[in-house]
Design a protein around this motif. Structure first.
Motif, mmCIF file in Angstrom:
data_model
loop_
_atom_site.group_PDB
_atom_site.id
_atom_site.type_symbol
_atom_site.label_atom_id
_atom_site.label_comp_id
_atom_site.label_asym_id
_atom_site.label_seq_id
_atom_site.Cartn_x
_atom_site.Cartn_y
_atom_site.Cartn_z
ATOM 1 N N ARG A 227 0.828 -1.199 0.000
ATOM 2 C CA ARG A 227 0.000 0.000 0.000
ATOM 3 C C ARG A 227 0.872 1.263 0.000
ATOM 4 O O ARG A 227 0.582 2.229 -0.715
ATOM 5 N N ARG A 228 1.936 1.260 0.772
ATOM 6 C CA ARG A 228 2.808 2.437 0.808
ATOM 7 C C ARG A 228 3.489 2.642 -0.550
ATOM 8 O O ARG A 228 3.680 3.789 -0.989
ATOM 9 N N ARG A 232 3.254 5.968 -2.996
ATOM 10 C CA ARG A 232 4.431 6.679 -3.514
ATOM 11 C C ARG A 232 4.396 6.813 -5.035
ATOM 12 O O ARG A 232 4.823 7.835 -5.587
ATOM 13 N N SER A 253 -2.715 5.247 9.564
ATOM 14 C CA SER A 253 -2.642 5.149 8.109
ATOM 15 C C SER A 253 -2.043 6.409 7.495
ATOM 16 O O SER A 253 -1.190 6.351 6.605
ATOM 17 N N ASP A 256 1.715 6.806 8.601
ATOM 18 C CA ASP A 256 2.578 5.779 8.022
ATOM 19 C C ASP A 256 2.649 5.860 6.500
ATOM 20 O O ASP A 256 3.405 5.123 5.873
ATOM 21 N N GLY A 257 1.826 6.734 5.895
ATOM 22 C CA GLY A 257 1.864 6.876 4.443
ATOM 23 C C GLY A 257 1.059 5.841 3.693
ATOM 24 O O GLY A 257 1.352 5.542 2.533
ATOM 25 N N ASP A 258 0.021 5.281 4.322
ATOM 26 C CA ASP A 258 -0.820 4.273 3.666
ATOM 27 C C ASP A 258 -1.966 4.901 2.889
ATOM 28 O O ASP A 258 -2.549 4.246 2.016
#
Length: 366
Positions: A227-228, A232, A253, A256-258
């Motif tokens: 997911r990350r 990106r 989320s 954490d960058g999700d």
């Protein structure tokens, strides 16, 4: 004012046609009506749509949770003490739809007691909101026909397109929707965790070419690293929905960058936690929008109230059309969608009346 009774009434209302998405398929509204009565004679209502393939809840489990776990906490409580009640209910984990419906019913009671509509109590950001329609999986022709019907009959110009199966088929459907509806219509996509990360990255790039504005839940939520990586590499924002169902889950989320945007649903976080999530996201500069759990009429009325209540939500289309899939409902006054907009009800509370004959007809516990 004290709560005297709490009921969870299971319903079964047929759909006009099945609704299909990457993680499931529904053919009837097997929802639960939560009804809370006070010693003043006020009655508040909430709707719990079970989605076992997403949250693990069934109609039977919702009825049991409300009856056996939540009712003993609620009876004798003051409906205005929502934070105390929230803390007591939180001692039972999960059961999101059951708790969401209880919270909605409590706000309905408070609004009636104060003589104010729920959207006014929430903040009265708007009197009506732009509507978005959720298009289920089907052939490209079926999906286009659904969108055209909503556009022609109700003036809807924002659509969430279900994807997440075969990528080639999904792209054909989105391409046909864009061609038929034109560039002025907003399209965003929801894969319901149906792709793996590599497929989702390719999909996001292709969807960007078709002017799709967002992609919701592209891959399984427990594939955290995947997911990350999608976030990106995607040229369009990735929206958290069923992977971000609690206030803490949303915070994790986003940090954490999700996810880059968040869908809130009254059906799983009620008004209270939905407002907390929206406030958190607003402080972080993160977009929020009101999603749809294939709600019935009561859920659609509640979602419209949430969208009209909070400024951060009132700017975006609200998903409140899928009750139109149902052949009927227990609400006496159906929601109205006109010129692509839905208005908040001006009566105290949610402003809904339950039709006793329809309730008797569709309930399945007698």
């Amino acid at each position: 004012m004290k709560i005297t009774t709490v009921e969870a009434i299971p319903l079964a209302i047929p759909y006009r046609r099945p609704f299909t998405f990457a993680s499931g398929k529904v053919t009837a509204a097997d929802h639960v009506l939560v009804r809370i009565t006070t010693d003043d004679g006020l009655v508040g209502h909430g709707e719990a749509p079970p989605r076992p393939y997403t949250y693990g809840e069934t109609a039977a489990s919702i009825v049991a949770a409300v009856r056996d776990l939540f009712s003993p906490v609620l009876v004798g409580a003051d409906p205005f003490a929502r934070e105390r009640i929230r803390a007591d209910l939180a001692r039972t984990v999960a059961n999101n739809a059951a708790r969401g419906a209880i919270d909605v019913a409590l706000w309905d009671l408070v609004g009636q007691a104060c003589g104010q509509p729920v959207h006014v109590l929430l903040g009265h950001a708007a009197d009506d909101v732009r509507v978005a329609h959720m298009i289920g999986l089907g052939t490209p022709a079926e999906m286009v026909a659904d969108a055209v019907e909503m556009s022609d009959e109700y003036g809807v110009d924002a659509f969430k397109v279900k994807v997440g199966r075969d990528l080639g088929h999904d792209l054909v459907a989105v391409r046909e929707l864009r061609r038929e509806l034109g560039d002025a219509v907003e399209l965003y996509a929801d894969a319901n965790r149906g792709w793996d990360a590599d497929t989702a990255i390719v999909a996001a790039r292709r969807l960007d070419d078709l002017a799709v504005t967002m992609l919701e839940e592209p891959n399984p939520a427990d594939d955290v690293l995947g997911r990350r990586r999608i976030v990106r590499e995607s040229p369009i924002p990735i929206v958290g929905d069923e992977s971000t169902i609690t206030l803490g889950g949303v915070a994790r989320s986003l940090l954490d960058g999700d996810s880059q945007s968040i869908s809130v649903k009254v059906a799983r976080t009620g008004f209270t936690d939905s407002a907390k999530i929206v406030g958190l996201c607003e402080g972080l500069g993160v977009t929020t929008m009101v999603g749809n759990q294939i709600d019935g009429m009561l859920g659609s009325v509640a979602s419209t109230a949430l969208g009209c209540g909070l400024r951060a939500l009132a700017h975006h289309p609200v998903e409140v059309t899928n009750h139109l899939l149902m052949t009927d409902d227990v609400i006496a006054e159906p929601p109205v969608i006109a010129e692509g907009r839905a208005a908040a009800r001006q009566a105290p509370g949610l402003g809904v009346t339950i039709d006793p004959d329809k309730l008797a007809h569709y309930r399945v516990d007698r």
